[in-house]
Motif scaffolding. Structure first.
Motif, PDB file in Angstrom:
ATOM      1  N   MET A 287      47.629  44.223  40.284  1.00 26.17           N
ATOM      2  CA  MET A 287      46.151  42.457  39.783  1.00 26.17           C
ATOM      3  C   MET A 287      46.534  41.623  38.720  1.00 26.17           C
ATOM      4  O   MET A 287      46.094  40.336  38.552  1.00 26.17           O
ATOM      5  CB  MET A 287      45.245  43.259  39.594  1.00 26.17           C
ATOM      6  CG  MET A 287      44.048  43.862  40.423  1.00 26.17           C
ATOM      7  SD  MET A 287      43.205  43.377  41.517  1.00 26.17           S
ATOM      8  CE  MET A 287      42.034  42.684  40.188  1.00 26.17           C
ATOM      9  N   LYS A 288      47.469  42.281  37.534  1.00 29.55           N
ATOM     10  CA  LYS A 288      47.958  41.232  36.878  1.00 29.55           C
ATOM     11  C   LYS A 288      48.816  40.096  37.255  1.00 29.55           C
ATOM     12  O   LYS A 288      48.280  38.550  36.850  1.00 29.55           O
ATOM     13  CB  LYS A 288      48.853  41.725  35.994  1.00 29.55           C
ATOM     14  CG  LYS A 288      48.190  42.613  34.669  1.00 29.55           C
ATOM     15  CD  LYS A 288      48.188  43.751  34.374  1.00 29.55           C
ATOM     16  CE  LYS A 288      48.186  44.810  33.058  1.00 29.55           C
ATOM     17  NZ  LYS A 288      48.308  46.139  32.180  1.00 29.55           N
ATOM     18  N   PHE A 290      48.579  38.823  40.057  1.00 25.46           N
ATOM     19  CA  PHE A 290      47.422  37.495  40.911  1.00 25.46           C
ATOM     20  C   PHE A 290      46.632  36.924  39.933  1.00 25.46           C
ATOM     21  O   PHE A 290      46.310  35.616  39.566  1.00 25.46           O
ATOM     22  CB  PHE A 290      46.781  38.290  41.811  1.00 25.46           C
ATOM     23  CG  PHE A 290      47.417  38.870  42.751  1.00 25.46           C
ATOM     24  CD1 PHE A 290      48.603  38.551  43.729  1.00 25.46           C
ATOM     25  CD2 PHE A 290      47.380  40.047  43.064  1.00 25.46           C
ATOM     26  CE1 PHE A 290      49.286  39.065  44.143  1.00 25.46           C
ATOM     27  CE2 PHE A 290      47.604  40.787  44.341  1.00 25.46           C
ATOM     28  CZ  PHE A 290      48.560  40.344  44.890  1.00 25.46           C
ATOM     29  N   GLU A 291      46.492  37.109  38.906  1.00 26.02           N
ATOM     30  CA  GLU A 291      45.844  36.793  37.813  1.00 26.02           C
ATOM     31  C   GLU A 291      46.698  35.839  37.398  1.00 26.02           C
ATOM     32  O   GLU A 291      45.739  34.386  36.671  1.00 26.02           O
ATOM     33  CB  GLU A 291      44.781  37.994  36.768  1.00 26.02           C
ATOM     34  CG  GLU A 291      43.819  39.063  37.066  1.00 26.02           C
ATOM     35  CD  GLU A 291      42.715  39.343  36.124  1.00 26.02           C
ATOM     36  OE1 GLU A 291      43.729  39.611  35.209  1.00 26.02           O
ATOM     37  OE2 GLU A 291      42.291  40.523  36.611  1.00 26.02           O
ATOM     38  N   LYS A 292      47.907  36.284  36.707  1.00 26.00           N
ATOM     39  CA  LYS A 292      48.689  34.702  35.980  1.00 26.00           C
ATOM     40  C   LYS A 292      48.552  34.070  37.127  1.00 26.00           C
ATOM     41  O   LYS A 292      48.896  32.963  36.583  1.00 26.00           O
ATOM     42  CB  LYS A 292      49.817  36.042  35.451  1.00 26.00           C
ATOM     43  CG  LYS A 292      51.356  34.842  34.754  1.00 26.00           C
ATOM     44  CD  LYS A 292      52.190  36.114  34.279  1.00 26.00           C
ATOM     45  CE  LYS A 292      53.206  35.020  33.302  1.00 26.00           C
ATOM     46  NZ  LYS A 292      54.823  35.839  32.819  1.00 26.00           N
ATOM     47  N   GLN A 293      49.331  34.252  38.374  1.00 25.37           N
ATOM     48  CA  GLN A 293      49.839  33.388  39.282  1.00 25.37           C
ATOM     49  C   GLN A 293      48.201  31.951  39.557  1.00 25.37           C
ATOM     50  O   GLN A 293      48.613  30.765  39.415  1.00 25.37           O
ATOM     51  CB  GLN A 293      49.728  33.648  40.789  1.00 25.37           C
ATOM     52  CG  GLN A 293      50.464  34.734  41.007  1.00 25.37           C
ATOM     53  CD  GLN A 293      51.254  35.154  41.681  1.00 25.37           C
ATOM     54  OE1 GLN A 293      50.197  35.098  42.922  1.00 25.37           O
ATOM     55  NE2 GLN A 293      52.900  35.732  41.942  1.00 25.37           N
ATOM     56  N   VAL A 294      47.137  33.114  39.581  1.00 22.63           N
ATOM     57  CA  VAL A 294      45.332  32.035  39.355  1.00 22.63           C
ATOM     58  C   VAL A 294      45.765  31.282  38.349  1.00 22.63           C
ATOM     59  O   VAL A 294      45.532  29.671  38.006  1.00 22.63           O
ATOM     60  CB  VAL A 294      44.437  33.008  39.749  1.00 22.63           C
ATOM     61  CG1 VAL A 294      43.253  31.719  39.565  1.00 22.63           C
ATOM     62  CG2 VAL A 294      44.181  33.814  41.230  1.00 22.63           C
ATOM     63  N   TRP A 295      46.634  31.801  37.034  1.00 17.73           N
ATOM     64  CA  TRP A 295      45.933  30.660  35.671  1.00 17.73           C
ATOM     65  C   TRP A 295      46.535  30.025  35.842  1.00 17.73           C
ATOM     66  O   TRP A 295      46.778  28.506  35.122  1.00 17.73           O
ATOM     67  CB  TRP A 295      45.953  32.122  34.812  1.00 17.73           C
ATOM     68  CG  TRP A 295      45.787  31.798  33.060  1.00 17.73           C
ATOM     69  CD1 TRP A 295      45.036  30.807  32.528  1.00 17.73           C
ATOM     70  CD2 TRP A 295      46.809  31.131  32.806  1.00 17.73           C
ATOM     71  NE1 TRP A 295      44.710  30.321  31.091  1.00 17.73           N
ATOM     72  CE2 TRP A 295      46.353  30.519  31.824  1.00 17.73           C
ATOM     73  CE3 TRP A 295      48.150  31.000  32.489  1.00 17.73           C
ATOM     74  CZ2 TRP A 295      46.891  29.589  29.855  1.00 17.73           C
ATOM     75  CZ3 TRP A 295      48.799  30.164  31.410  1.00 17.73           C
ATOM     76  CH2 TRP A 295      48.488  30.014  30.382  1.00 17.73           C
TER      77      TRP A 295
END
Length: 301
Positions: A287-288, A290-295
Motif C-alpha cells: 500500500m505504501k 502504491f501510494e508513493k508511485q501515485v504521488w
C-alpha cells in the motif's frame, strides 16, 4: 414481293441463266443477299455504332451511362440485329414454301427470344450496379429483388420459346401452369420465401450489407457481405462464411449492432484468464509503495 422476284428473274435471264436452274439460282441469290445485308448491319453496329456510344458515354461526367451501356449490353444488342433482319427478309427467299419458311422463322424467333432474355438480364445487372452505388439505395438489400425479376424474365422467355415451338398460345400455357401452381410453389419455395423476406428486411430497414449481426442459432457473428434471394452471407470474425436463409432473419430473432456503431461506440469481446492463486489482499508495504508511485506520478505532471 412478287415484283422483286419478277425483276430478279428477268435479270438472271438476261445474264444467261437457264430456265431449268432459274428457281434454284434465284433462291441462292436472294439468300446470299439477305446474309450479306445481315453481316453488313452487324459489322456496322459493332465497328461504328458501338464505338460511338462508348465515346459519348466516356465524355460525360455521369457514371450511370457507363454501366448502362457496358460491353455485355451492347454486345447483346448487336446479336439481335442479324436474326431480326433474317426474320423480316426470309419470306422473300421462300415465297412458295410455307413449311420450310415457318420452320426457319421459328428458329429465328427462338434465337431472338433467347438473346432478348440475355439483353434484359444484362440491363438489370447494370441497374443493380447503378443502384448499389446510389447514396440512398446502396444500403438496401436489392440484389434479391433483381434476381427475382431476372427469374421472371427467364420464365416468360422460356414460355414464349415453348409456345413458338409447339404452335400454342402463351396464354394457354400460362393457364396450364396455373393448374400446377402448387407444384411450382413447392419447387420455388425457397425463392418465393426469400423474395418476401428480402422485401420485409428492406422495407423495415432490418438489415443492410455491412451490418454486424449476431445469430447464435446459425453460428453467425460478423459482417453481412451479401443478401440474395436464397442466402444471406455473413463473414465471421475468424473469416469464416456463414449462410443464413433470408426468411430465418424474419421468422427468428437476430441481433444487429448497427446502432452501436452509429453511436460511435464499440463492443470489445475478449477472454481474460486470471489465476485465482495470485489474488490476495495488499500488504501495508505494498500500500505504501502504491501510494508513493501515485504521488510521484502526480508530482511529475
Amino acid at each position: 414481293m412478287d415484283t422483286i422476284n419478277n425483276d430478279l428473274t428477268n435479270l438472271l435471264q438476261q445474264m444467261g441463266v437457264h430456265q431449268e436452274s432459274l428457281g434454284i439460282t434465284q433462291r441462292i441469290v436472294i439468300i446470299a443477299g439477305i446474309l450479306i445485308i445481315a453481316f453488313v448491319a452487324d459489322y456496322f453496329c459493332r465497328k461504328i455504332v458501338v464505338p460511338t456510344i462508348k465515346k459519348l458515354t466516356a465524355r460525360t461526367q455521369a457514371t450511370w451511362d457507363d454501366y448502362l451501356f457496358n460491353d455485355a449490353v451492347l454486345d447483346n444488342m448487336c446479336h439481335l440485329i442479324p436474326p431480326i433482319i433474317l426474320y423480316v427478309l426470309l419470306p422473300f427467299a421462300f415465297p412458295h414454301e410455307p413449311v420450310t419458311l415457318t420452320f426457319i422463322l421459328k428458329l429465328c424467333w427462338v434465337y431472338i427470344t433467347a438473346v432478348a432474355m440475355k439483353l434484359i438480364c444484362s440491363f438489370l445487372t447494370s441497374l443493380y450496379t447503378i443502384s448499389s452505388e446510389h447514396e440512398k439505395l446502396k444500403n438496401h438489400p436489392l440484389k434479391g429483388v433483381y434476381q427475382m425479376i431476372k427469374l421472371i424474365v427467364i420464365c416468360v422467355g422460356v414460355i414464349i420459346i415453348v409456345s413458338t415451338l409447339i404452335d400454342k398460345d402463351p396464354v394457354n400455357i400460362l393457364t396450364g401452369l396455373g393448374a400446377s401452381a402448387a407444384i411450382l410453389m413447392l419447387v420455388f419455395k425457397d425463392t418465393i420465401m426469400g423474395l418476401v423476406a428480402g422485401v420485409q428486411l428492406s422495407a423495415n430497414d432490418m438489415l443492410r450489407p455491412g451490418d454486424w449481426i449476431t445469430m447464435p442459432k446459425y453460428g453467425a457473428d460478423g459482417t453481412v457481405i451479401e443478401v440474395t434471394l436464397t442466402t444471406v452471407k455473413v463473414r465471421n470474425w475468424d473469416n469464416t462464411i456463414t449462410t443464413v436463409p433470408p426468411y430465418a432473419l424474419v421468422s427468428d430473432s437476430f441481433q444487429n449492432w448497427r446502432g452501436m456503431r452509429e453511436s460511435g461506440g464499440r463492443r470489445v469481446k475478449r477472454s481474460i484468464n486470471i489465476d485465482m492463486n495470485t489474488v490476495r489482499f495488499c500488504t501495508p508495504e505494498q500500500m505504501k509503495k502504491f501510494e508513493k508511485q501515485v504521488w510521484m506520478s502526480g508530482f511529475e505532471k
